[in-house]
Design a protein around this motif. Structure first.
Motif, PDB file in Angstrom:
ATOM      1  N   GLU A  46       2.094 -11.420  -0.084  1.00  0.00           N
ATOM      2  CA  GLU A  46       2.694 -10.522   0.898  1.00  0.00           C
ATOM      3  C   GLU A  46       2.262  -9.084   0.633  1.00  0.00           C
ATOM      4  N   LEU A  47       2.171  -8.322   1.707  1.00  0.00           N
ATOM      5  CA  LEU A  47       1.853  -6.898   1.601  1.00  0.00           C
ATOM      6  C   LEU A  47       3.115  -6.153   1.184  1.00  0.00           C
ATOM      7  N   VAL A  48       3.010  -5.411   0.109  1.00  0.00           N
ATOM      8  CA  VAL A  48       4.151  -4.655  -0.410  1.00  0.00           C
ATOM      9  C   VAL A  48       4.127  -3.218   0.106  1.00  0.00           C
ATOM     10  N   SER A  49       2.980  -2.581   0.001  1.00  0.00           N
ATOM     11  CA  SER A  49       2.873  -1.179   0.381  1.00  0.00           C
ATOM     12  C   SER A  49       1.408  -0.827   0.575  1.00  0.00           C
ATOM     13  N   SER A  50       1.167   0.177   1.412  1.00  0.00           N
ATOM     14  CA  SER A  50      -0.196   0.638   1.636  1.00  0.00           C
ATOM     15  C   SER A  50      -0.210   2.134   1.876  1.00  0.00           C
ATOM     16  N   ILE A  51      -1.393   2.719   1.695  1.00  0.00           N
ATOM     17  CA  ILE A  51      -1.554   4.151   1.905  1.00  0.00           C
ATOM     18  C   ILE A  51      -2.915   4.409   2.520  1.00  0.00           C
ATOM     19  N   ARG A  52      -2.942   5.222   3.569  1.00  0.00           N
ATOM     20  CA  ARG A  52      -4.185   5.554   4.266  1.00  0.00           C
ATOM     21  C   ARG A  52      -4.947   6.620   3.478  1.00  0.00           C
ATOM     22  N   TRP A  53      -6.277   6.548   3.618  1.00  0.00           N
ATOM     23  CA  TRP A  53      -7.183   7.464   2.931  1.00  0.00           C
ATOM     24  C   TRP A  53      -8.015   8.186   3.963  1.00  0.00           C
ATOM     25  N   PRO A  54      -7.920   9.517   4.148  1.00  0.00           N
ATOM     26  CA  PRO A  54      -7.236  10.442   3.261  1.00  0.00           C
ATOM     27  C   PRO A  54      -5.928  11.019   3.800  1.00  0.00           C
ATOM     28  N   ASN A  55      -5.431  10.585   4.967  1.00  0.00           N
ATOM     29  CA  ASN A  55      -4.278  11.306   5.520  1.00  0.00           C
ATOM     30  C   ASN A  55      -2.958  10.970   4.835  1.00  0.00           C
TER      31      ASN A  55
END
Length: 119
Positions: A46-55
Motif C-alpha cells: 500500500e502507498l503510505v505517503s508521497s512527495i512531489r519533486w520539486p514543488n
C-alpha cells in the motif's frame, strides 16, 4: 536509471518513533516524485505517503495522517519519513519508490527496510 536505498527501520515499542531515509542516485534529474510504500505479511503493498519533486506537494494514507510526516532534501535527493505514535498495525516492510518524469506510476523500488512495532 535511478537507484534508491532505504535506511532507518528497526524495532520500536508502541507509541515510539522512527525515521526512515531514502537516497536516490543515478539519473535523478528526471525525478518527479518519491514515495513510501509498505507491505505487511499476507497483505497487499500500500502507498503510505508521497512527495512531489520539486514543488513539495504531499499525500498521506488515511491510516497515517497526523502521525507520519514526509519531507525531502532536494540537494541530496533524499526523502524522509518521520513516523510517530507507531502502532502494531504499522509493522511492515517499508519500500522507497521513485516516479520519474513521463512515468505514469512508480517504476523504481528499493530493497525495503523492516519496521516492527511491538506491543
Amino acid at each position: 536509471q535511478v537507484q534508491v536505498a532505504e535506511s532507518g527501520g528497526g524495532l520500536v515499542q508502541v507509541g515510539g518513533s522512527l525515521r526512515l531515509s531514502c537516497a536516490a542516485s543515478g539519473r535523478t534529474v528526471y525525478l518527479y516524485a518519491m514515495a513510501w510504500f509498505r507491505q505487511a505479511p499476507g497483505k497487499d503493498r500500500e502507498l503510505v505517503s508521497s512527495i512531489r519533486w520539486p514543488n513539495g506537494g504531499t499525500y498521506y494514507a488515511d491510516s497515517v495522517k497526523g502521525r507520519f510526516t514526509i519531507s525531502r532534501d532536494i540537494r541530496q535527493y533524499t526523502t524522509y519519513l518521520q513516523m510517530n505514535s507507531l502502532q502494531p498495525e504499522d509493522t511492515a516492510v517499508y519500500y522507497c519508490a521513485v516516479q520519474r518524469v513521463g512515468e505514469s506510476a512508480y517504476g523504481t523500488f528499493g530493497q525495503g527496510t523492516q519496521v516492527t512495532v511491538s506491543s
